[in-house]
Design a protein around this motif. Structure first.
Motif, short mmCIF file in Angstrom:
data_model
loop_
_atom_site.label_atom_id
_atom_site.label_comp_id
_atom_site.label_asym_id
_atom_site.label_seq_id
_atom_site.Cartn_x
_atom_site.Cartn_y
_atom_site.Cartn_z
N LEU A 141 55.56 -12.49 28.28
CA LEU A 141 54.66 -13.36 27.52
C LEU A 141 55.20 -13.72 26.15
O LEU A 141 55.05 -14.85 25.69
N PHE A 142 55.83 -12.75 25.48
CA PHE A 142 56.20 -12.97 24.08
C PHE A 142 57.69 -12.74 23.82
O PHE A 142 58.10 -12.64 22.67
N GLY A 143 58.48 -12.66 24.89
CA GLY A 143 59.89 -12.43 24.68
C GLY A 143 60.58 -13.58 23.96
O GLY A 143 61.50 -13.36 23.15
N ASN A 144 60.15 -14.82 24.20
CA ASN A 144 60.78 -16.00 23.59
C ASN A 144 59.83 -16.72 22.64
O ASN A 144 59.96 -17.91 22.42
N THR A 145 58.85 -16.01 22.09
CA THR A 145 57.87 -16.66 21.20
C THR A 145 58.51 -17.06 19.88
O THR A 145 59.46 -16.44 19.42
N GLU A 146 57.95 -18.11 19.29
CA GLU A 146 58.40 -18.59 17.99
C GLU A 146 57.37 -18.31 16.90
O GLU A 146 57.60 -18.63 15.74
N VAL A 147 56.24 -17.72 17.27
CA VAL A 147 55.19 -17.42 16.29
C VAL A 147 55.63 -16.22 15.46
O VAL A 147 55.98 -15.18 16.03
N PRO A 148 55.66 -16.31 14.14
CA PRO A 148 56.18 -15.21 13.31
C PRO A 148 55.46 -13.89 13.52
O PRO A 148 56.08 -12.84 13.63
N VAL A 149 54.10 -13.94 13.58
CA VAL A 149 53.36 -12.68 13.71
C VAL A 149 53.65 -12.02 15.07
O VAL A 149 53.78 -10.81 15.18
N LYS A 165 56.43 -12.40 16.75
CA LYS A 165 57.80 -11.89 16.65
C LYS A 165 57.83 -10.52 15.97
O LYS A 165 58.53 -9.60 16.41
N LYS A 166 57.07 -10.38 14.91
CA LYS A 166 57.05 -9.12 14.17
C LYS A 166 56.53 -7.98 15.04
O LYS A 166 57.11 -6.89 15.08
N VAL A 167 55.44 -8.25 15.76
CA VAL A 167 54.87 -7.21 16.63
C VAL A 167 55.83 -6.89 17.77
O VAL A 167 56.01 -5.73 18.16
N TYR A 168 56.46 -7.91 18.31
CA TYR A 168 57.36 -7.70 19.45
C TYR A 168 58.59 -6.89 19.03
O TYR A 168 59.12 -6.09 19.82
N VAL A 169 59.07 -7.10 17.79
CA VAL A 169 60.19 -6.28 17.29
C VAL A 169 59.79 -4.81 17.24
O VAL A 169 60.57 -3.91 17.59
N GLU A 170 58.55 -4.54 16.82
CA GLU A 170 58.07 -3.17 16.79
C GLU A 170 58.01 -2.58 18.20
O GLU A 170 58.35 -1.41 18.43
N VAL A 171 57.59 -3.40 19.15
CA VAL A 171 57.56 -2.94 20.54
C VAL A 171 58.97 -2.59 21.03
O VAL A 171 59.18 -1.56 21.68
N GLU A 172 59.94 -3.42 20.70
CA GLU A 172 61.32 -3.15 21.11
C GLU A 172 61.84 -1.85 20.49
O GLU A 172 62.58 -1.10 21.14
N MET A 173 61.45 -1.57 19.23
CA MET A 173 61.87 -0.33 18.60
C MET A 173 61.31 0.88 19.35
O MET A 173 62.01 1.87 19.60
N ARG A 174 60.02 0.80 19.72
CA ARG A 174 59.42 1.91 20.46
C ARG A 174 60.08 2.07 21.83
O ARG A 174 60.30 3.20 22.30
N ILE A 175 60.39 0.98 22.47
CA ILE A 175 61.03 1.05 23.79
C ILE A 175 62.43 1.64 23.66
O ILE A 175 62.90 2.41 24.52
#
Length: 904
Positions: free
Chosen positions: A312-320, A322-332
């Motif tokens: 859903l959000f892997g290729n999103t351009e929305v800044p907020v 993107k920020k949350v998804y980066v946090e998800v990637e860190m946890r993963i």
């Protein structure tokens, strides 16, 4: 009553045609007795009962529904008459709708429809007026899954109002079953619609010409009215004044509702923010949910949520986002590291290893986690094997932290864990239950080999199964379905087959070298002794312990064979087994030889019913043979040859050593009890009794032990063993001859030597003697001595009695013959006395006469004068009978009988 039972009949309808929801009047006969009697009404196949209003038995009013059929009958059903018929039909008109994108010269009002549930008219949004079937042919929905269509046309849509509209998608979804002719009709319909739209403004003007005329007239009237109004010159035009009024009204309204409108805008923005939060609640809560699920161990949930967020959000351009998804990637990423750490952690079960590998695969971890796990397990097993050796060498065998020692030595043995394999099922349990003192009685080398066996049998099967799962791809797919990850795994496995083969080879070589270092250190190179050896100060193993070690190593070999490990990798174990068997054979031979040399120390001189002692009962040959049989097995010809050859050698050694032992015993003072430390207290056999016992033992060896070995050789069709058997038998027979001669010499010489003094006692003369009155005492004493020898021999061995007594009798007969031949002359009474004594002696020992003794008696009788007087013969017979009857009890032992020897 008869009229009420007739079925309804529709004879007319007004109007006869119309669009959906047209109100119609139905006329006929028997249309029901009342509203409750009407139970069914259908027009063109559509149920219209909900809109029906019963007027009379000949009139019903209703509305026509959106039926599927364009033309059909009107069917009325009543309780009293049942299902009716119709003589008329109704035609359903389908009006053409004008869409929101179509040009129209007139105002298109919203079309109304009739809601049967609320009986009200509702408006339809113009957006819903888009054509539902632009091709103009029947829609035939296909059965193709929506997911398959989406995968085939990524990023496209089957909605013709969408920017990413795909005509192919639309045809597959709505007209999969349409024929080619129908598609040609649809293409013509599209062409007509395109031609109609391309007519441009001319058609638009033609269609709304009257409307333009009306608009022109209205504008002209307004203009004329404004020109007739004279206020334009004084106060400005009417439109200007109207504009000023409207502006003032707008400013006043803004002033009045500015605060309200501000609060409304703020509320709208807050509401919009909450809607966004609610709509994307999954993404915003995902980092915290990942952390919680990791702590609970719900890795499957984490992986599913991550896949969903990535799509859903892997290729999103929305800044907020993107920020949350980066946090998800860190946890993963942290989860990947945690799973990899758990995967490489030892010890672990095969189930956990497969589970962590699948998790890392689903999380797209870099590298090849499966191979990393295999490599880590390989190093761990090697370290376990080396640690096992170090614990025993350093004398620190105790509570270790490995799972293999958590239960101590009372845990199920390696052989017990392998009882499910086919090979061990055939052979049964090879290891006997361990007593409570097992650890203290068992040598360190034996404990080490069993512990090492437990390590290999406990860990190597799971290691092998992990590799097999890696090869066939089942690590990533339990169902066996093909996927990119499965194919990648198989490709990696094919590339690493040689590396894994080297791992297995290294483990097996480590096992073999550790066992060699403990049991066969001389077979290792000098440079490897410090790493694998170090057992110099340990006790030397006996054949029995070596046999147990061979069983343990063989169990390892069978376990590896059950895993279908290639035979070329197991060849080193087979070589080790062969060398261990040979070493065990040599050790057993040496120990048995030493035991045979110490046989004299164990002699207790207690004779059993078979005339042998426990010295011969302890069958070192049989015991060694059984050990060899366990060591070498009965299924291999080469092992059988080794077994039989060793027994031949052992047979010869036993014969030689027994000979040496007993000959030494003969050479010393046999009457001395100090020489035989094993003699029971209170029992001190004479030297002659010991000679008899040894003779009986030798006879048992010759007739039983060596013959059994010879039969064993013949049974196995072995050649070249006759010489070994013959040499052994000759050694025993030579011993027997010497012992027999010694015994006969000790027993026969005193008896023979007592004859001559007894004959001439009291200055007896053959030339001058009285008439015989019976057998003289010297002969009776000689017979008593022979009876004593008989009793002595019979007590030890019944089988030796004929052999011994025949020699004693032969010696006595020879002495009597010599004495008779030395007499110069006999008187009549002397000849009669000599003949009486010779005949008495011969008749008494007739059972034990041989050719030599018989010849001696005959020569002695021939040396006597013959009896010609009948009275002398009669007297001789009477005296013989008297002698035999008077000594019947004493002479019973010389008669043939089947009395068993008495056990001492």
């Amino acid at each position: 009553m008869s009229r009420a039972r007739q079925p309804p009949l529709v004879t007319g309808i007004s109007p006869k045609e119309g669009a959906a929801w047209t109100k119609v009047t139905i006329r006929g006969e028997n249309l029901g007795t009342g509203p409750a009697d009407l139970i069914g009404l259908s027009i063109c196949g559509h149920n219209c009962l909900l809109t029906a209003e019963w007027m009379s038995a000949s009139k019903i009013v209703c509305r026509v529904g959106p039926a599927k059929d364009d033309k059909g009958e009107i069917i009325v059903t009543t309780k009293s008459g049942g299902l009716g018929t119709s003589t008329v039909s109704f035609k359903l008109l389908r009006p053409e709708r004008i869409g929101i994108l179509d040009q129209s010269a007139v105002w298109v009002d919203e079309m109304n429809y009739y809601d049967m549930r609320t009986d009200r008219n509702k408006g339809i949004s113009p957006l819903s007026l888009r054509p539902s079937n632009p091709l103009g042919i029947e829609i035939d929905k296909g059965k193709l899954p929506q997911k398959d269509i989406e995968l085939t046309f990524p990023g496209m849509s089957g909605d013709f109002t969408s920017e990413n509209f795909s005509a192919t998608w639309y045809l597959i979804e709505n007209h999969m079953g349409s024929s080619f002719e129908q598609l040609k009709i649809a293409a013509n319909n599209l062409k007509k619609q395109a031609t109609k739209k391309n007519e441009g403004s001319l058609a638009y003007v033609k269609g709304g010409l009257s409307t333009f005329f009306e608009a022109q007239d209205a504008l002209a009237a307004i203009h004329q009215r404004l020109e007739s109004d004279g206020t334009e010159r004084v106060e400005g035009s009417m439109t200007q004044r109207l504009e000023n009024i409207l502006n003032r009204a707008s400013d006043t309204a803004d002033t009045l509702f500015q605060e309200v409108l501000g609060r409304k805008d703020k509320a709208d923005s807050t509401r919009n923010a909450l809607n966004v939060l609610q709509r994307f609640k999954f993404l915003f809560n995902l980092p915290l949910n990942i952390e919680r699920n990791i702590q609970k161990g719900d890795y499957d949930v984490v992986i599913n949520d991550y896949e969903k967020a990535k799509s859903l959000f892997g290729n999103t351009e929305v800044p907020v986002f993107k920020k949350v998804y980066v946090e998800v990637e860190m946890r993963i990423g942290a989860l990947r590291s945690l799973l990899l750490e758990k995967l490489l952690q030892t010890p672990s079960t095969l189930h956990d290893q497969k589970r962590y590998i699948r998790y890392l695969s689903d999380l797209h971890a870099p590298g090849d986690p499966a191979w990393q796990c295999i490599y880590a397990q390989h190093k761990w097993i090697l370290q376990l094997m080396q640690n096992c050796r170090d614990e025993f060498i350093n004398g620190q065998r105790g509570d270790t932290h490995t799972p293999l020692d958590q239960e101590g030595d009372t845990r199920p043995s390696a052989l017990g864990r392998l009882s499910h394999t086919a090979s061990l099922k055939r052979g049964g349990s090879l290891r006997t239950p361990r007593p409570s003192t097992w650890r203290f009685e068992t040598p360190q080398q034996v404990q080490f080999v069993e512990k090492l066996s437990d390590v290999v049998i406990g860990q190597l099967p799971n290691f092998w199964k992990l590799w097999i799962s890696y090869v066939n791809g089942s690590l990533f797919s339990e169902t066996g379905e093909k996927s990119g990850q499965v194919e990648k795994s198989k490709k990696n496995a094919r590339q690493r087959q040689n590396d894994f083969k080297k791992m297995i080879e290294e483990m097996i070589n480590r096992l073999v070298k550790l066992v060699r270092g403990a049991l066969l250190p001389t077979t290792l190179p000098q440079g490897e002794l410090s790493f694998y050896g170090g057992w110099e100060n340990k006790t030397e193993l006996t054949g029995a312990w070596l046999t147990q070690v061979i069983h343990t190593v063989r169990a390892c070999h069978e376990a590896l064979s059950a895993l279908e490990i290639p035979n070329d990798l197991q060849q080193v174990i087979q070589d080790l087994l062969l060398e261990l068997r040979v070493h065990c054979l040599m050790v057993s031979l040496l120990h048995t030889t030493e035991d045979v040399k110490r046989l004299a120390e164990k002699e207790d001189w207690v004779v059993d019913n078979e005339g042998i002692t426990s010295l011969v009962r302890v069958s070192y040959v049989d015991h060694c043979g059984q050990s060899v049989n366990h060591m070498s097995g009965t299924h291999s010809k080469i092992h059988t040859s080794i077994y039989c050859t060793l027994n031949c050698r052992l047979c010869f050694v036993v014969g030689r050593e027994v000979t040496v032992v007993h000959v030494l015993n003969i050479s010393v003072d046999l009457s001395s009890p100090v020489r035989f430390t094993g003699v029971h207290e209170g029992f001190n056999p004479t030297s002659e009794q010991r000679l008899l016992i040894i003779l009986s033992n030798c006879q048992y060896l010759e007739r039983r032990t060596f013959l059994n070995l010879a039969n064993h050789f013949e049974k196995h069709s072995l050649t070249g063993t006759e010489k070994i058997t013959r040499v052994s038998l000759d050694a025993v027979r030579e011993l027997d001859r010497k012992l027999f001669e010694a015994y006969i010499e000790r027993r026969a010489d005193p008896i023979s030597g007592s004859l001559e003094p007894g004959i001439y006692a009291g200055y007896f003369e053959w030339r001058d003697c009285q008439t015989p009155t019976g057998v003289r005492n010297y002969l009776k004493e000689a017979l008593v001595s022979i009876i004593t020898v008989h009793a002595e021999v019979f007590t030890v061995s019944k089988d030796l009695v004929p052999r011994v007594l025949s020699q004693i009798v032969e010696s006595v007969a020879d002495e009597m013959c010599r004495l008779m031949q030395c007499v110069s002359s006999f008187s009549k009474n002397g000849a009669l006395q000599a003949r009486l004594e010779l005949c008495a002696l011969r008749d008494v020992v007739a059972t034990y006469l041989n050719s030599e003794s018989s010849a001696s008696f005959n020569l002695a009788l021939d040396a006597l004068p013959q009896l010609h007087n009948g009275a002398d013969k009669k007297l001789l017979e009477e005296l013989l009978n008297t002698f035999k009857s008077s000594m019947q009890l004493q002479l019973t032992c010389f008669q043939p009988c089947c009395i068993q020897p008495v056990k001492r």
